[in-house]
Design an enzyme around this catalytic site. Structure first.
Site, PDB file in Angstrom:
ATOM      1  N   ARG A   1      52.670  14.092 -25.106  1.00  0.00           N
ATOM      2  CA  ARG A   1      51.469  14.089 -24.332  1.00  0.00           C
ATOM      3  C   ARG A   1      51.847  14.729 -22.932  1.00  0.00           C
ATOM      4  O   ARG A   1      50.986  14.983 -22.340  1.00  0.00           O
ATOM      5  CB  ARG A   1      50.649  13.099 -24.517  1.00  0.00           C
ATOM      6  CG  ARG A   1      49.861  13.137 -26.164  1.00  0.00           C
ATOM      7  CD  ARG A   1      49.247  11.644 -26.167  1.00  0.00           C
ATOM      8  NE  ARG A   1      50.024  10.510 -26.765  1.00  0.00           N
ATOM      9  CZ  ARG A   1      49.513   9.395 -27.051  1.00  0.00           C
ATOM     10  NH1 ARG A   1      48.439   9.106 -26.295  1.00  0.00           N
ATOM     11  NH2 ARG A   1      50.435   8.453 -27.316  1.00  0.00           N
TER      12      ARG A   1
ATOM     13  N   THR B   1      57.848   2.830 -33.127  1.00  0.00           N
ATOM     14  CA  THR B   1      58.432   1.698 -32.199  1.00  0.00           C
ATOM     15  C   THR B   1      59.097   0.648 -33.188  1.00  0.00           C
ATOM     16  O   THR B   1      59.828  -0.203 -32.488  1.00  0.00           O
ATOM     17  CB  THR B   1      57.129   0.916 -31.433  1.00  0.00           C
ATOM     18  OG1 THR B   1      55.870   1.112 -32.690  1.00  0.00           O
ATOM     19  CG2 THR B   1      56.605   1.993 -30.489  1.00  0.00           C
TER      20      THR B   1
ATOM     21  N   GLY C   1      46.152   0.852 -29.794  1.00  0.00           N
ATOM     22  CA  GLY C   1      46.120  -0.251 -31.285  1.00  0.00           C
ATOM     23  C   GLY C   1      45.090  -1.309 -31.201  1.00  0.00           C
ATOM     24  O   GLY C   1      44.799  -2.032 -30.001  1.00  0.00           O
TER      25      GLY C   1
ATOM     26  N   ASN D   1      45.852  -3.942 -28.133  1.00  0.00           N
ATOM     27  CA  ASN D   1      47.142  -4.317 -28.022  1.00  0.00           C
ATOM     28  C   ASN D   1      47.732  -3.490 -26.752  1.00  0.00           C
ATOM     29  O   ASN D   1      47.820  -2.224 -26.662  1.00  0.00           O
ATOM     30  CB  ASN D   1      47.973  -3.929 -29.241  1.00  0.00           C
ATOM     31  CG  ASN D   1      49.642  -4.044 -29.183  1.00  0.00           C
ATOM     32  OD1 ASN D   1      50.105  -4.756 -28.352  1.00  0.00           O
ATOM     33  ND2 ASN D   1      50.134  -3.054 -29.753  1.00  0.00           N
TER      34      ASN D   1
ATOM     35  N   ASN E   1      50.706   8.027 -21.065  1.00  0.00           N
ATOM     36  CA  ASN E   1      50.875   9.026 -21.961  1.00  0.00           C
ATOM     37  C   ASN E   1      50.689  10.424 -21.808  1.00  0.00           C
ATOM     38  O   ASN E   1      51.131  11.438 -22.393  1.00  0.00           O
ATOM     39  CB  ASN E   1      50.062   8.480 -23.421  1.00  0.00           C
ATOM     40  CG  ASN E   1      50.086   7.152 -23.804  1.00  0.00           C
ATOM     41  OD1 ASN E   1      51.411   6.823 -24.256  1.00  0.00           O
ATOM     42  ND2 ASN E   1      49.322   6.322 -23.780  1.00  0.00           N
TER      43      ASN E   1
ATOM     44  N   LYS F   1      69.072  21.530  13.019  1.00  0.00           N
ATOM     45  CA  LYS F   1      70.112  21.388  11.959  1.00  0.00           C
ATOM     46  C   LYS F   1      71.084  20.999  12.022  1.00  0.00           C
ATOM     47  O   LYS F   1      71.962  21.536  12.978  1.00  0.00           O
ATOM     48  CB  LYS F   1      69.888  22.547  11.145  1.00  0.00           C
ATOM     49  CG  LYS F   1      70.456  22.579   9.562  1.00  0.00           C
ATOM     50  CD  LYS F   1      71.324  23.745   9.230  1.00  0.00           C
ATOM     51  CE  LYS F   1      72.691  23.657   9.993  1.00  0.00           C
ATOM     52  NZ  LYS F   1      73.550  24.891   9.340  1.00  0.00           N
TER      53      LYS F   1
ATOM     54  N   ASN G   1      74.444  30.599  14.793  1.00  0.00           N
ATOM     55  CA  ASN G   1      75.323  29.926  14.391  1.00  0.00           C
ATOM     56  C   ASN G   1      75.967  30.544  13.219  1.00  0.00           C
ATOM     57  O   ASN G   1      76.924  30.101  12.472  1.00  0.00           O
ATOM     58  CB  ASN G   1      75.053  28.523  14.013  1.00  0.00           C
ATOM     59  CG  ASN G   1      73.709  28.590  13.043  1.00  0.00           C
ATOM     60  OD1 ASN G   1      73.026  29.397  12.923  1.00  0.00           O
ATOM     61  ND2 ASN G   1      73.784  27.412  12.509  1.00  0.00           N
TER      62      ASN G   1
ATOM     63  N   ALA H   1      66.685  33.860  31.697  1.00  0.00           N
ATOM     64  CA  ALA H   1      65.993  34.207  30.849  1.00  0.00           C
ATOM     65  C   ALA H   1      66.524  35.602  29.840  1.00  0.00           C
ATOM     66  O   ALA H   1      67.191  36.464  30.506  1.00  0.00           O
ATOM     67  CB  ALA H   1      64.420  34.761  31.072  1.00  0.00           C
TER      68      ALA H   1
HETATM   69  C1  UD1 Z   1      51.885   1.571 -28.657  1.00  0.00           C
HETATM   70  C2  UD1 Z   1      51.333   0.581 -29.754  1.00  0.00           C
HETATM   71  C3  UD1 Z   1      49.758   0.389 -29.606  1.00  0.00           C
HETATM   72  C4  UD1 Z   1      49.695   0.044 -28.156  1.00  0.00           C
HETATM   73  C5  UD1 Z   1      49.961   1.051 -27.094  1.00  0.00           C
HETATM   74  C6  UD1 Z   1      49.703   0.384 -25.803  1.00  0.00           C
HETATM   75  C7  UD1 Z   1      52.734   1.093 -31.646  1.00  0.00           C
HETATM   76  C8  UD1 Z   1      52.903   1.630 -32.923  1.00  0.00           C
HETATM   77  N1  UD1 Z   1      51.613   1.353 -31.074  1.00  0.00           N
HETATM   78  O1  UD1 Z   1      51.122   2.808 -29.057  1.00  0.00           O
HETATM   79  O2  UD1 Z   1      49.507  -0.446 -30.685  1.00  0.00           O
HETATM   80  O3  UD1 Z   1      48.039  -0.192 -27.889  1.00  0.00           O
HETATM   81  O4  UD1 Z   1      51.396   1.144 -27.285  1.00  0.00           O
HETATM   82  O5  UD1 Z   1      50.315   1.311 -24.677  1.00  0.00           O
HETATM   83  O6  UD1 Z   1      53.715   0.481 -31.354  1.00  0.00           O
HETATM   84  N2  UD1 Z   1      59.341   4.390 -28.436  1.00  0.00           N
HETATM   85  C9  UD1 Z   1      60.512   4.662 -28.866  1.00  0.00           C
HETATM   86  N3  UD1 Z   1      60.805   5.067 -30.294  1.00  0.00           N
HETATM   87  C10 UD1 Z   1      59.966   5.556 -30.952  1.00  0.00           C
HETATM   88  C11 UD1 Z   1      58.635   5.660 -30.503  1.00  0.00           C
HETATM   89  C12 UD1 Z   1      58.190   5.233 -29.238  1.00  0.00           C
HETATM   90  O7  UD1 Z   1      61.338   3.792 -28.322  1.00  0.00           O
HETATM   91  O8  UD1 Z   1      60.422   6.130 -31.782  1.00  0.00           O
HETATM   92  C13 UD1 Z   1      58.828   4.071 -27.133  1.00  0.00           C
HETATM   93  C14 UD1 Z   1      58.092   5.118 -26.285  1.00  0.00           C
HETATM   94  O9  UD1 Z   1      59.267   5.688 -25.486  1.00  0.00           O
HETATM   95  C15 UD1 Z   1      57.152   4.330 -25.610  1.00  0.00           C
HETATM   96  C16 UD1 Z   1      57.010   2.947 -26.223  1.00  0.00           C
HETATM   97  O10 UD1 Z   1      58.023   2.835 -27.315  1.00  0.00           O
HETATM   98  O11 UD1 Z   1      57.748   3.800 -24.217  1.00  0.00           O
HETATM   99  C17 UD1 Z   1      55.531   3.008 -26.988  1.00  0.00           C
HETATM  100  O12 UD1 Z   1      55.305   4.474 -27.555  1.00  0.00           O
HETATM  101  P1  UD1 Z   1      54.019   5.319 -27.431  1.00  0.00           P
HETATM  102  O13 UD1 Z   1      54.286   6.379 -28.286  1.00  0.00           O
HETATM  103  O14 UD1 Z   1      53.634   5.291 -26.196  1.00  0.00           O
HETATM  104  O15 UD1 Z   1      53.039   4.484 -28.326  1.00  0.00           O
HETATM  105  P2  UD1 Z   1      51.746   4.456 -28.246  1.00  0.00           P
HETATM  106  O16 UD1 Z   1      50.911   5.471 -29.026  1.00  0.00           O
HETATM  107  O17 UD1 Z   1      51.011   4.299 -26.878  1.00  0.00           O
HETATM  108 MG    MG Z   2      52.115   4.422 -24.994  1.00  0.00          MG
END
Ligand code: UD1
Ligand code: MG
Length: 467
Positions: free
Chosen positions: A22, A85, A150, A180, A238, A361, A396, A433
């Site tokens: 995004r 995640t 979430g 969350n 995001n 400079k 220069n 000058a």
């Molecule tokens: C996540 C939560 C959501 C919460 C929100 C808060 C999940 C499924 N959802 O959603 O409940 O309300 O954060 O901001 O967790 N990442 C990885 N590997 C992956 C996917 C993501 O390391 O495969 C990392 C991303 O780089 C990021 C973090 O996890 O730093 C969160 O991922 P993101 O896609 O932003 O989750 P949200 O959709 O915001």
């Molecule tokens: Mg996020």
């Protein structure tokens, strides 16, 4: 005998392997800068302070730059493919197992995209987690605008039951206003035993860390939770709109710190000061200034409207107005601008005055030099109190190489002088000058004409005797 490195009781895992689509950017989301630092750096600050150990950052091949950006201050673990995640946490647990020392007892798990989080909130989360002997604890926010986040689902007794992702939620669940934040504490042993039981979402195919909450509930384990006010502090980044909001909030936080430490800001909303900048008490920032990188400003100095200062040291009691200063050093009581430009490698002595459209400079201007109007001094050394006339240029560059110009103390460079480098003018030398100086001018001599010829300057008229 070298002692075995020990893992701390608490270890923080920072999830940063997601694609961040995004953001619509070539740069990985968590490396977008906020006030001069990649936004994940702020998360790492909080993670390190709360856990008392080096955080573990999860990266994936599409965002490989993340690994390199954090390598100096964090452990790293690879998530082979960003499948969600929950899968990222699994990669973290695998990574932790490869680190030397005892396994940690508890884990803090943070999203890499929540830069405004602070250590004291994470301390509170850990305190709640320990008090509840929970398998998992989370931080939630009540908000009228839960959007794509979430939702925290509670039972009739108000206990946390599970988290449902917006994309997977029913109409009724979408009405829930408790969201969350993506910040958790886990019982490390429990999560190790249960991580393999996460299944991909039927809707998105992603593996959600949030599903661990329902698993803890099924195991009859306590789920800790703390609720915090909806003040934007825990908003994940995001997209660029959220990046802009977080930047604004972080800048306000930085500026508040400077204000309380004795810096005057005429309009704190337009003072753009990187997190890394140092300002002494009694510095004044006028509206619309940008201070970047390793810039330091000493007491009594005013940075005037429209100035951009990058990686530059500025001494006491200076006045900088509507000018650009890059990778340079400025001593005390210097006046610069309006519309002057210090390019990298410039060193400006005490009491120097650089006026309208003065460009310097890679040069040293000794104390008291005056360069008031429309001139360029490059690759030069200028002695104390020398006056650089309007329109003076150091030629220069001969098209192939840069060459140096040296001017002694108390010299007087007439308007529109062309100094064809390499060339040296002695102390007290003068130019007429429009002179084109392509040969050295000995101390005390006058150079006039095109090309310049040397003369003895006319003696100064005697001061009339007082009377
Ligand atoms: C996540 C939560 C959501 C919460 C929100 C808060 C999940 C499924 N959802 O959603 O409940 O309300 O954060 O901001 O967790 N990442 C990885 N590997 C992956 C996917 C993501 O390391 O495969 C990392 C991303 O780089 C990021 C973090 O996890 O730093 C969160 O991922 P993101 O896609 O932003 O989750 P949200 O959709 O915001
Ligand atoms: Mg996020």
């Amino acid at each position: 005998m070298t002692p075995q490195p020990r893992l701390a009781r608490t270890r923080a895992i920072v999830l940063a392997a997601g694609l961040g689509t995004r953001m619509k950017s070539r740069l990985p989301k968590v490396l977008h800068p906020i006030c001069g630092r990649p936004l994940i750096d702020y998360v790492l600050d909080a993670a390190e302070a709360a856990s008392g150990s080096r955080p573990l950052v999860i990266w994936s091949p599409p965002v490989e730059a993340v690994r390199d950006a954090v390598a100096s201050r964090a452990e790293t673990a690879l998530q082979a493919e960003p499948r969600g995640t929950g899968d990222a946490l699994a990669a973290g647990l695998t990574g932790l197992a490869t680190l030397a020392g005892d396994a940690p007892a508890e884990l803090l798990v943070l999203s890499g995209d929540v830069p405004l989080v602070e250590a004291d909130l994470l301390d509170a989360l850990l305190a709640e987690h320990r008090a509840a002997t929970a398998a998992v604890s989370l931080i939630s926010v009540i908000t009228a605008d839960p959007g794509r986040l979430g939702r925290v689902v509670r039972d009739e007794d108000g206990e946390v039951e599970r988290i449902i992702e917006a994309k997977d939620a029913t109409e009724d669940e979408l009405e829930i206003e408790e969201i969350n934040s993506g910040l958790y504490a886990f019982d490390a042993g429990w999560v190790r035993a249960r991580i393999g039981d996460l299944r991909p979402s039927a809707v998105t195919g992603e593996i959600y860390i949030t599903d661990l909450v329902a698993l803890a509930r099924a195991d009859g384990r306590a789920i800790g939770s703390i609720q915090v006010a909806d003040d934007g502090t825990l908003d994940g980044i995001n997209d660029r709109a959220q990046l802009a909001e977080a930047t604004f909030a972080m800048q306000a936080r930085i500026n508040e710190r400077h204000l309380l430490a004795g810096v005057t800001m005429l309009d704190p909303t337009t003072a753009h000061v990187d997190a890394s900048v140092h300002l002494d008490a009694d510095v004044t920032l006028e509206p619309n200034v940008s201070l970047r990188g390793s810039t330091r400003v000493a007491a009594g100095t005013t940075i005037g409207t429209g100035s951009l200062v990058v990686d530059t040291l500025i001494g006491r009691d200076c006045r900088i107005l509507a000018s650009v200063l890059e990778s340079s050093e400025v001593e005390d009581s210097v006046q610069i601008g309006p519309f002057a430009h210090l390019r990298p490698g410039s060193s400006i002595g005490t009491g120097v005055k650089l006026g309208n459209f003065a460009e310097v400079k890679n040069s040293r201007l000794d104390a008291g030099v005056q360069q008031h109007h429309m001139s360029y001094i490059g690759d030069a050394q200028v002695g104390a109190r020398t006056n650089i006339g309007a329109g003076t240029i150091t030629a220069n560059y001969d098209g192939k190489r840069k060459k140096r110009t040296t001017i002694g103390a108390d010299a007087f460079i007439g308007v529109d002088t062309m100094l064809v480098a390499p060339v040296e003018l002695g102390a007290g030398a003068r130019t007429g000058a429009g002179a084109v100086v392509n040969r050295d001018v000995p101390a005390g001599k006058l150079a006039v004409g095109v090309p310049a010829r040397l003369r003895d300057p006319r003696p100064e008229p005697e001061e009339p005797a007082p009377g």
